[in-house]
Scaffold this active site. Structure first.
Site, mmCIF file in Angstrom:
data_model
loop_
_atom_site.group_PDB
_atom_site.id
_atom_site.type_symbol
_atom_site.label_atom_id
_atom_site.label_comp_id
_atom_site.label_asym_id
_atom_site.label_seq_id
_atom_site.Cartn_x
_atom_site.Cartn_y
_atom_site.Cartn_z
ATOM 1 N N LYS A 117 0.642 -1.109 -0.109
ATOM 2 C CA LYS A 117 -0.213 -0.014 0.374
ATOM 3 C C LYS A 117 0.548 1.186 0.173
ATOM 4 O O LYS A 117 0.502 2.224 -0.731
ATOM 5 C CB LYS A 117 -1.169 -0.210 0.949
ATOM 6 C CG LYS A 117 -0.578 0.152 3.003
ATOM 7 C CD LYS A 117 0.362 1.251 3.096
ATOM 8 C CE LYS A 117 0.378 0.742 3.980
ATOM 9 N NZ LYS A 117 1.094 2.471 5.036
ATOM 10 N N THR A 130 -4.098 5.035 3.372
ATOM 11 C CA THR A 130 -2.717 5.590 3.292
ATOM 12 C C THR A 130 -3.048 6.183 1.716
ATOM 13 O O THR A 130 -1.519 7.534 1.479
ATOM 14 C CB THR A 130 -1.973 4.337 3.265
ATOM 15 O OG1 THR A 130 -1.722 4.252 3.835
ATOM 16 C CG2 THR A 130 -0.262 5.104 2.753
#
Length: 336
Positions: free
Chosen positions: A193, A250
């Site tokens: 991520k 994120t």
């Protein structure tokens, strides 16, 4: 019973925040800091001004620069260090670890060179079985948690009872932990991520909007899931907090170090300029993109976004070239 005495090694933003969560949950926490001025500020003013300015830390949270003192009598040791520096630091602490202690990794990355997940590095360096190592991951932006905004997380450990012990140790009115046994999926979701967040930040820096970000998040999740499948992860993990949850947070928030770093790259700044603007804080995806791409290649997995980010970070392509390459790839069915 949940553990009472906990050592957190690493006083960065996330390490300090997780130490605060543990103290808010009623645990006695010792936070190891590399610099004496940080430890002194925490002990004397109940604040880490470098990483969490303006946040008052609980009385149960104490700090020290003495790793031996931090580890003395600890029932749980939390490791919160940049993934590429964990091996060196843990090697120096190995002889200080209490026998049978639970080791918890907050780091998100894949080690350069060895291509090991961080829990694998911990097991190798500390010389402990996999059942003794746990991983924490999820949509956990440090500053939001530090001000007690509600969030959830995942504690992954092959030993379910140990995961439950950790779950009880960090549960608060604002921090809700879940447990799973899929360490592989949890770690891959957390590592990948960061790279996808760099791509989303680059898109923002180029002036692109929500459609572009949503496309990168979705296709980023697809390539992360492909790598996970090749390495034996549970596919459902990537639909959960350690997968989609962490990815969305994120990639979407200006508080995300990787997204903000990518945005600067998209605006035309160099790696050095973006690093300076981040005040020395590590954007894990910049280094992990190389090791993740190599890991994917070794396992015959196609990860085009990761490859494009890695080539950009290596100076092979410019941001707009990266976009053109991704859009110009051979057309194919979505689930392939």
């Amino acid at each position: 019973m949940s553990a009472q005495r906990i050592a957190v090694l690493g006083a960065g933003s996330w390490g300090t925040t997780f130490a605060k969560v543990l103290a808010d949950a009623g645990r006695d926490v010792t936070l190891w800091a590399r610099r004496a001025e940080v430890a002194d500020a925490i002990n004397q003013r109940a604040e880490n001004p470098d990483r969490l300015p303006g946040i008052t830390l609980p009385e149960r949270l104490k700090s020290t620069v003495d790793a031996e003192a931090a580890l003395d009598g600890a029932e749980v040791v939390v490791l919160s260090l940049p993934s590429q520096h964990l091996r060196e630091n843990l090697a120096g602490w190995r002889e200080l670890l209490p026998p049978g202690v639970t080791l918890v990794s907050l780091s998100k990355g894949v080690e350069l060179g060895t291509l090991k997940r961080i829990s694998e590095v911990v097991r190798e360096v500390a010389g402990v079985p996999e059942e003794q190592v746990a991983v924490v991951s999820g949509p956990n932006l440090a500053m939001e948690i530090a001000v007690r905004q509600p969030t959830a997380t995942v504690i992954a450990c092959p030993d379910h009872d140990r995961a439950v012990q950790l779950q009880r140790a960090c549960a608060t009115g604002y921090f809700r932990p879940y447990t799973i046994t899929d360490v592989v999926g949890c770690e891959l979701g957390g590592a990948c991520k960061n790279v996808i967040a760099l791509a989303c930040g680059i898109a923002v820096g180029l002036g692109f909007g929500t459609n572009t970000a949503a496309s990168l998040i979705t296709r980023g999740l697809a390539e992360t899931s492909r790598l996970g499948a090749a390495l034996g992860a549970d596919p459902l993990t990537f639909a959960g907090l350690a997968g989609l949850g962490d990815l969305v947070a994120t990639c979407s928030s200006p508080l995300s170090r990787n997204r903000s770093f990518g945005e600067r790259l998209g605006r035309g700044e160099t790696l050095a300029q973006a690093q300076e603007a981040a005040h020395g804080q590590v954007a894990e995806g910049v280094k992990s993109c190389s090791s993740i791409r190599e890991l994917a290649t070794r396992n015959g997995v196609e990860m085009p976004i990761t490859e494009a980010v890695q080539r950009l970070c290596d100076g092979e392509i410019e941001p707009r070239e990266m976009v053109a390459e991704l859009l110009g790839r051979k057309q194919k069915p979505e689930r392939s």
